[in-house]
Motif scaffolding. Structure first.
Motif, short mmCIF file in Angstrom:
data_model
loop_
_atom_site.label_atom_id
_atom_site.label_comp_id
_atom_site.label_asym_id
_atom_site.label_seq_id
_atom_site.Cartn_x
_atom_site.Cartn_y
_atom_site.Cartn_z
N GLY A 149 0.81 -1.22 0.00
CA GLY A 149 0.00 0.00 0.00
C GLY A 149 0.84 1.26 0.00
N GLY A 150 2.13 1.12 -0.29
CA GLY A 150 3.01 2.29 -0.36
C GLY A 150 2.67 3.17 -1.54
N ILE A 151 2.94 4.45 -1.40
CA ILE A 151 2.68 5.41 -2.46
C ILE A 151 4.01 5.75 -3.11
N LEU A 152 4.15 5.38 -4.38
CA LEU A 152 5.39 5.67 -5.11
C LEU A 152 5.40 7.15 -5.48
N GLU A 153 6.36 7.86 -4.95
CA GLU A 153 6.50 9.29 -5.24
C GLU A 153 7.36 9.52 -6.48
N ASP A 154 8.31 8.60 -6.70
CA ASP A 154 9.27 8.77 -7.79
C ASP A 154 9.87 7.42 -8.10
N VAL A 155 10.01 7.12 -9.39
CA VAL A 155 10.68 5.91 -9.82
C VAL A 155 11.63 6.30 -10.96
N SER A 156 12.90 5.98 -10.81
CA SER A 156 13.88 6.27 -11.84
C SER A 156 14.57 4.97 -12.25
N LEU A 157 14.57 4.71 -13.55
CA LEU A 157 15.22 3.51 -14.07
C LEU A 157 16.68 3.76 -14.41
N ASP A 158 17.10 5.02 -14.37
CA ASP A 158 18.51 5.34 -14.56
C ASP A 158 18.77 6.71 -13.90
N LEU A 159 19.04 6.64 -12.62
CA LEU A 159 19.18 7.83 -11.79
C LEU A 159 20.16 8.84 -12.35
N HIS A 160 21.25 8.39 -12.91
CA HIS A 160 22.29 9.32 -13.34
C HIS A 160 21.92 10.08 -14.61
N LEU A 161 20.91 9.62 -15.33
CA LEU A 161 20.40 10.40 -16.46
C LEU A 161 19.69 11.66 -15.98
N LEU A 162 19.19 11.62 -14.74
CA LEU A 162 18.50 12.78 -14.16
C LEU A 162 19.47 13.90 -13.82
N ASP A 163 20.74 13.54 -13.64
CA ASP A 163 21.76 14.51 -13.25
C ASP A 163 21.33 15.29 -12.01
#
Length: 193
Positions: A149-163
């Motif tokens: 029942g957790g609420i996903l606030e953010d999911v990144s499949l490649d964190l370093h692309l976000l810089d």
């Protein structure tokens, strides 16, 4: 003093009124030290079960002389022995052991029994942040969070692309990202009734 004697009193250990952030599996301490440097107004508590590894974290904290870090050499099996309900604002799970065999699922730090503990010790609107290079653990964790029942606030499949300029890398993160492996990250909040 045993760490359990600080249960409900962690804010008094350093400077009063500091938010408490908990890293489970601190390793050699690069992440917790970097976070403590970025956020001197937060009290960071790191738990590491391996004595041979936490020694490196202790040496790093002594070297940098961060006043807002506490390190604990304990197993995180029962966090309610160490923390009161609603005492922690944020929990970090960085490059946890994936325990890839199905028979070891109960050992994964994102198994539902651990999630129950996190929900109890986190403040309302508290956050859990997971970072890993292990796709299997990441997928398992997203399902586990959802079923809980957790609420996903953010999911990144490649964190370093976000810089992300605020991302503090762990030793493992540096190693795996240098090899070109994607780093997965998710941010979760747990609903309260």
């Amino acid at each position: 003093m045993h760490p359990s004697e600080y249960k409900g009193k962690w804010k008094q250990l350093k400077t009063a009124n500091k938010s408490i952030h908990l890293e489970i599996g601190t390793g050699k301490g690069q992440f917790i030290d970097g976070m403590a440097q970025q956020h001197p107004d937060i009290h960071f508590i790191g738990i590491e079960v391996a004595k041979s590894i936490i020694v490196s974290a202790v040496e790093k904290v002594k070297e940098t002389q961060r006043k807002n870090i506490t390190l604990i050499n304990e197993d995180a099996q029962d966090l309610s022995d160490l923390f009161e309900n609603n005492e922690v604002e944020k929990i970090y799970l960085n490059f946890s052991d994936p325990w890839p065999k199905n028979k070891h699922a109960k050992r994964r730090l994102t198994y539902h029994t651990f999630l129950e503990q996190y929900q109890r010790i986190l403040k309302p609107n508290g956050e859990l942040i997971l970072k890993t290079d292990n796709k299997g653990l990441f997928e398992y964790s997203l399902v586990s969070f959802s079923q809980f029942g957790g609420i996903l606030e953010d999911v990144s499949l490649d964190l370093h692309l976000l810089d992300d300029p605020f991302n503090v890398m762990t030793e493992y993160e540096e190693k795996f990202s240098a090899k070109g492996q994607p780093i997965y990250r998710s941010r979760i909040r747990f609903p309260r009734e």
